[in-house]
Design a protein around this motif. Structure first.
Motif, PDB file in Angstrom:
ATOM      1  N   CYS A 257       0.722  -1.285   0.063  1.00 16.96           N
ATOM      2  CA  CYS A 257      -0.017  -0.208   0.007  1.00 16.96           C
ATOM      3  C   CYS A 257       0.769   1.206  -0.080  1.00 16.96           C
ATOM      4  N   GLU A 258       1.970   1.220   0.650  1.00 18.73           N
ATOM      5  CA  GLU A 258       2.937   2.318   0.804  1.00 18.73           C
ATOM      6  C   GLU A 258       3.252   2.594  -0.699  1.00 18.73           C
ATOM      7  N   LYS A 259       3.949   1.521  -1.273  1.00 20.77           N
ATOM      8  CA  LYS A 259       4.232   1.654  -2.746  1.00 20.77           C
ATOM      9  C   LYS A 259       3.441   2.209  -3.452  1.00 20.77           C
ATOM     10  N   LEU A 260       2.181   1.773  -3.568  1.00 25.43           N
ATOM     11  CA  LEU A 260       1.103   2.048  -4.166  1.00 25.43           C
ATOM     12  C   LEU A 260       0.625   3.831  -4.011  1.00 25.43           C
ATOM     13  N   ARG A 261       0.880   4.429  -2.579  1.00 26.16           N
ATOM     14  CA  ARG A 261       0.505   5.463  -2.450  1.00 26.16           C
ATOM     15  C   ARG A 261       1.470   6.253  -3.019  1.00 26.16           C
ATOM     16  N   ARG A 262       2.690   5.963  -3.069  1.00 24.27           N
ATOM     17  CA  ARG A 262       3.810   6.617  -3.597  1.00 24.27           C
ATOM     18  C   ARG A 262       3.582   6.959  -4.964  1.00 24.27           C
ATOM     19  N   SER A 263       3.149   5.867  -5.816  1.00 22.48           N
ATOM     20  CA  SER A 263       3.015   5.775  -7.271  1.00 22.48           C
ATOM     21  C   SER A 263       1.669   6.648  -7.632  1.00 22.48           C
ATOM     22  N   VAL A 264       0.905   6.553  -6.772  1.00 23.86           N
ATOM     23  CA  VAL A 264      -0.552   7.287  -6.929  1.00 23.86           C
ATOM     24  C   VAL A 264      -0.141   8.931  -6.981  1.00 23.86           C
ATOM     25  N   ARG A 265       0.564   9.206  -5.916  1.00 19.69           N
ATOM     26  CA  ARG A 265       0.962  10.450  -5.745  1.00 19.69           C
ATOM     27  C   ARG A 265       1.772  11.054  -6.827  1.00 19.69           C
TER      28      ARG A 265
ATOM     29  N   LEU B 241      -5.241   5.637 -15.305  1.00 15.05           N
ATOM     30  CA  LEU B 241      -4.873   5.491 -14.248  1.00 15.05           C
ATOM     31  C   LEU B 241      -5.045   4.088 -13.294  1.00 15.05           C
ATOM     32  N   VAL B 242      -6.337   3.415 -13.925  1.00 12.83           N
ATOM     33  CA  VAL B 242      -6.450   2.143 -13.544  1.00 12.83           C
ATOM     34  C   VAL B 242      -5.634   1.133 -14.052  1.00 12.83           C
ATOM     35  N   ARG B 243      -5.265   1.302 -15.253  1.00 14.56           N
ATOM     36  CA  ARG B 243      -4.421   0.304 -15.808  1.00 14.56           C
ATOM     37  C   ARG B 243      -2.891   0.478 -14.926  1.00 14.56           C
ATOM     38  N   MET B 244      -2.636   1.527 -15.055  1.00 18.14           N
ATOM     39  CA  MET B 244      -1.180   1.703 -14.158  1.00 18.14           C
ATOM     40  C   MET B 244      -1.346   1.100 -12.776  1.00 18.14           C
ATOM     41  N   LEU B 245      -2.470   1.140 -11.974  1.00 14.91           N
ATOM     42  CA  LEU B 245      -2.593   0.776 -10.566  1.00 14.91           C
ATOM     43  C   LEU B 245      -2.692  -0.741 -10.847  1.00 14.91           C
ATOM     44  N   GLU B 246      -3.366  -1.466 -11.947  1.00 16.65           N
ATOM     45  CA  GLU B 246      -3.612  -2.699 -12.009  1.00 16.65           C
ATOM     46  C   GLU B 246      -2.061  -3.319 -12.116  1.00 16.65           C
ATOM     47  N   GLN B 248       0.731  -2.323 -10.906  1.00 17.21           N
ATOM     48  CA  GLN B 248       1.322  -2.213  -9.899  1.00 17.21           C
ATOM     49  C   GLN B 248       0.904  -3.401  -8.838  1.00 17.21           C
ATOM     50  N   LEU B 249      -0.721  -3.703  -8.722  1.00 14.74           N
ATOM     51  CA  LEU B 249      -1.293  -4.348  -7.884  1.00 14.74           C
ATOM     52  C   LEU B 249      -1.182  -5.942  -8.524  1.00 14.74           C
ATOM     53  N   LYS B 250      -0.624  -6.115  -9.585  1.00 14.63           N
ATOM     54  CA  LYS B 250      -0.701  -7.573 -10.311  1.00 14.63           C
ATOM     55  C   LYS B 250      -0.308  -8.513  -9.237  1.00 14.63           C
ATOM     56  N   ALA B 251       0.769  -8.196  -8.977  1.00 14.34           N
ATOM     57  CA  ALA B 251       1.373  -9.325  -7.922  1.00 14.34           C
ATOM     58  C   ALA B 251       1.021  -9.204  -6.540  1.00 14.34           C
ATOM     59  N   GLU B 252       0.174  -8.227  -6.046  1.00 13.72           N
ATOM     60  CA  GLU B 252      -0.158  -8.446  -4.750  1.00 13.72           C
ATOM     61  C   GLU B 252      -1.434  -9.063  -4.589  1.00 13.72           C
ATOM     62  N   LYS B 253      -1.435  -9.895  -3.447  1.00 15.33           N
ATOM     63  CA  LYS B 253      -2.615 -10.368  -3.292  1.00 15.33           C
ATOM     64  C   LYS B 253      -3.223 -10.219  -1.771  1.00 15.33           C
ATOM     65  N   SER B 254      -2.734  -9.288  -1.152  1.00 19.51           N
ATOM     66  CA  SER B 254      -3.137  -9.004  -0.040  1.00 19.51           C
ATOM     67  C   SER B 254      -4.606  -8.503   0.069  1.00 19.51           C
ATOM     68  N   GLU B 255      -5.312  -8.732   1.306  1.00 17.85           N
ATOM     69  CA  GLU B 255      -6.508  -8.092   1.597  1.00 17.85           C
ATOM     70  C   GLU B 255      -6.743  -6.843   1.051  1.00 17.85           C
ATOM     71  N   PRO B 256      -6.056  -5.648   1.746  1.00 20.07           N
ATOM     72  CA  PRO B 256      -6.078  -4.185   1.295  1.00 20.07           C
ATOM     73  C   PRO B 256      -6.183  -3.974   0.047  1.00 20.07           C
ATOM     74  N   CYS B 257      -5.027  -4.824  -0.685  1.00 22.73           N
ATOM     75  CA  CYS B 257      -4.914  -4.480  -2.191  1.00 22.73           C
ATOM     76  C   CYS B 257      -6.135  -5.124  -3.166  1.00 22.73           C
TER      77      CYS B 257
END
Lengths: 358, 358
Positions: A257-265, B241-246, B248-257
């Motif tokens: 989430c920290e990583k994500l926050r940075r890139s979003v900013r 923006l969504v594609r960019m975040l996706e 970054q999120l691809k590898a992440e499986k955690s609940e908040p992500c």
């Protein structure tokens, strides 16, 4: 290298402009000349405890952010933007930076410094960072409306600019529209489409706003109202999405989430124009960089740095040379004439010559 | 309640339209009438193994997505959109849904069904979901350009529409512009500003694109080119923006992500107009809903559902009544006249009457 800075231009002038100028002097080796009300400028410099020898050119008049530019430069011959442009025209400085009333800055630049031969209007060129790189918008706000010939000229300007600055051989130029088909959009755009399609530019046709982000063109051409709107939309949408995500991320402390926050900013920062700095007012004979009216000191410093880079690289001169070599302006004048002729012909049938061949 | 669906309109017609219509019949109790080439329609229905008794009105002509609307409806009197509009005008159906060539649909609706008294043009009204709710755009693409009086009329239309549908007492209406000051933007916008400022509407002044997302107005008024551009910008930016975040999120499986991913997709989905369905073409005497040209079956079904809801609630009639009660069109005509008079006066000095009081 001397650069004139319009100390009275912008919502936070003169303080933000002066602070930005002092900052810029640390970032690059430009000699700055602050143009504006000397009393006010000296007072701010004193308050900032500045003891260096920054130049100051005194002038009493200021053009407000709400005044109509073309009127204002006639009524106020000694406004800070006019005086700065005169310094540029006389060769006293190599570039001008202003965050002032944009219509007044454009009018003063045209009037005192002059345009590239054959060009009717300058265009503000601003990059939008995208997923894969960036795309340039021309015009991003120098003039609110445009004729077809203005759009075609902006396309040529943008093409030459990208050739010089981005080392692209044949920059792809598109017309920003609400549909890809040639018949879409306003008559002005339809007519510009015909002209660009016949030109020697690498014309990619109409592009829709989504296409700005998919690397389908290097530059998108539109009138200044549309260009400015697009910039502000990008800013607004990314800010909204970021705020939404920030709210969701607030409680989360995990590493991803920290990583994500940075890139979003980072994404948001890249689209926050008041922070970015300046944009070249292309088509003027010498270097003029315009900054956002709401510029804070770092943005002013960035704009000055940009002006320094553009002037050192003689970018404006090289763009003018490129336009000349390609014969771009002559070509567009010719295409425009051709289009006018065709319109008349389709309206009134055969021309007199065809009707009476002898 | 009978609703006519333009079976030949849209990029994926007739198949997507017919599929969407069958879907809509499961969602609401509308009796649908498919208007188009009967042979083609029957063939698709057969392929879909449909055995119900959906109505079909045969007509041979089709207006392509690239044709100019006003010309096309004159040349092709029996096109699917024209025939559908005639059914609506004759009271055979209560509403029309079309994903066809928008300029042809608008022209046919104006010509066959007619406008609310006093109105010059209809406007397409589309909501943009925001952080806190939603904001409506008018016009979102019915006409590419506009005069000041068109903008003022769209403002009145939007205001009455929101009063009827959103139960707002005094909907806040803003003019979409590139700056907040009254002198900003094109002359058309400046003139519309003056008119709206004097009107009895709750006019919030100029708003910038960022303001769309900050709950400063309920409706934003602009010409159709700008409105359509704004919709497509929202779509494009959020997708990027969504594609960019996706990524970054691809590898992440955690609940908040996971949570984040869901909400990001939700935001994007809310702004993907080809999926959303229809938009009311307001100002026409009877219910006309336009769908995106690229509509897939669910979007068509949504558009039909919307038409059903609007026609059942007699929304168009109530908006017309509200306009009549408020005297909105008369007021705008008066303000427009006043403005023309003032312009003439400032151009040519005193009027003849003032010069010769007797």
């Amino acid at each position: 290298m001397k650069i004139a800075v319009d100390a009275m231009g912008g919502d936070h002038a003169p303080e933000a402009v002066i602070k930005g100028s002092l900052l810029a002097m640390k970032w690059c080796d430009a000699d700055l000349v602050l143009v504006g009300d000397e009393l006010q400028i000296r007072r701010v410099l004193e308050r900032l405890e500045y003891t260096g020898d920054i130049g100051v050119v005194n002038c009493q008049e200021t053009i407000g952010m709400e005044e109509a530019g073309s009127v204002a430069i006639r009524k106020k011959a000694n406004s800070s933007s006019s005086v700065a442009m005169r310094l540029l025209a006389q060769g006293e400085v190599a570039a001008v930076v202003s965050a002032g009333n944009s219509s007044a800055v454009v009018a003063a630049a045209k009037h005192f410094v002059g345009l590239v031969p054959g060009l009717r209007r300058p265009a503000l060129i601003v990059p939008i960072p995208t997923h894969t790189g960036r795309v340039f918008l021309a015009d991003a706000g120098a003039h609110v409306d445009a004729e077809a010939v203005n759009l075609a000229q902006s396309a040529a300007l943008a093409s030459c600019y990208l050739q010089v600055t981005e080392c692209l051989d044949h920059p792809r130029v598109g017309l920003l529209n609400i549909g890809r088909e040639p018949g879409k959009g306003t008559r002005v755009i339809q007519r510009a489409f015909t002209m660009l399609n016949r030109s020697s530019l690498h014309f990619a046709g109409n592009i829709e706003p989504q296409d700005l982000f998919s690397d389908s063109v290097d530059a998108a051409v539109c009138d200044g109202f549309t260009g400015n709107l697009v910039l502000k939309m990008v800013e607004g949408v990314s800010e909204t999405l970021v705020r939404m995500l920030e709210e969701q991320l607030k409680a989360e402390k995990s590493e991803p989430c920290e990583k994500l926050r940075r890139s979003v900013r980072l994404f948001q920062g890249a689209h926050h124009y008041p922070d970015i700095g300046g944009a070249p007012l292309l088509g003027i004979g010498k270097t003029v960089v315009m900054a956002h009216g709401r510029s804070q000191p770092p943005a002013i410093a960035n704009a000055i740095k940009m002006a320094h880079r553009l002037a050192s690289g003689k970018i404006y001169e090289r763009v003018a040379d490129e336009l000349e070599t390609r014969g771009a302006m002559t070509e567009i004048r010719h295409l425009n004439g051709l289009h006018v002729l065709e319109t008349l012909r389709s309206k009134w049938g055969r021309t007199a010559k065809e009707a009476n061949p002898r």
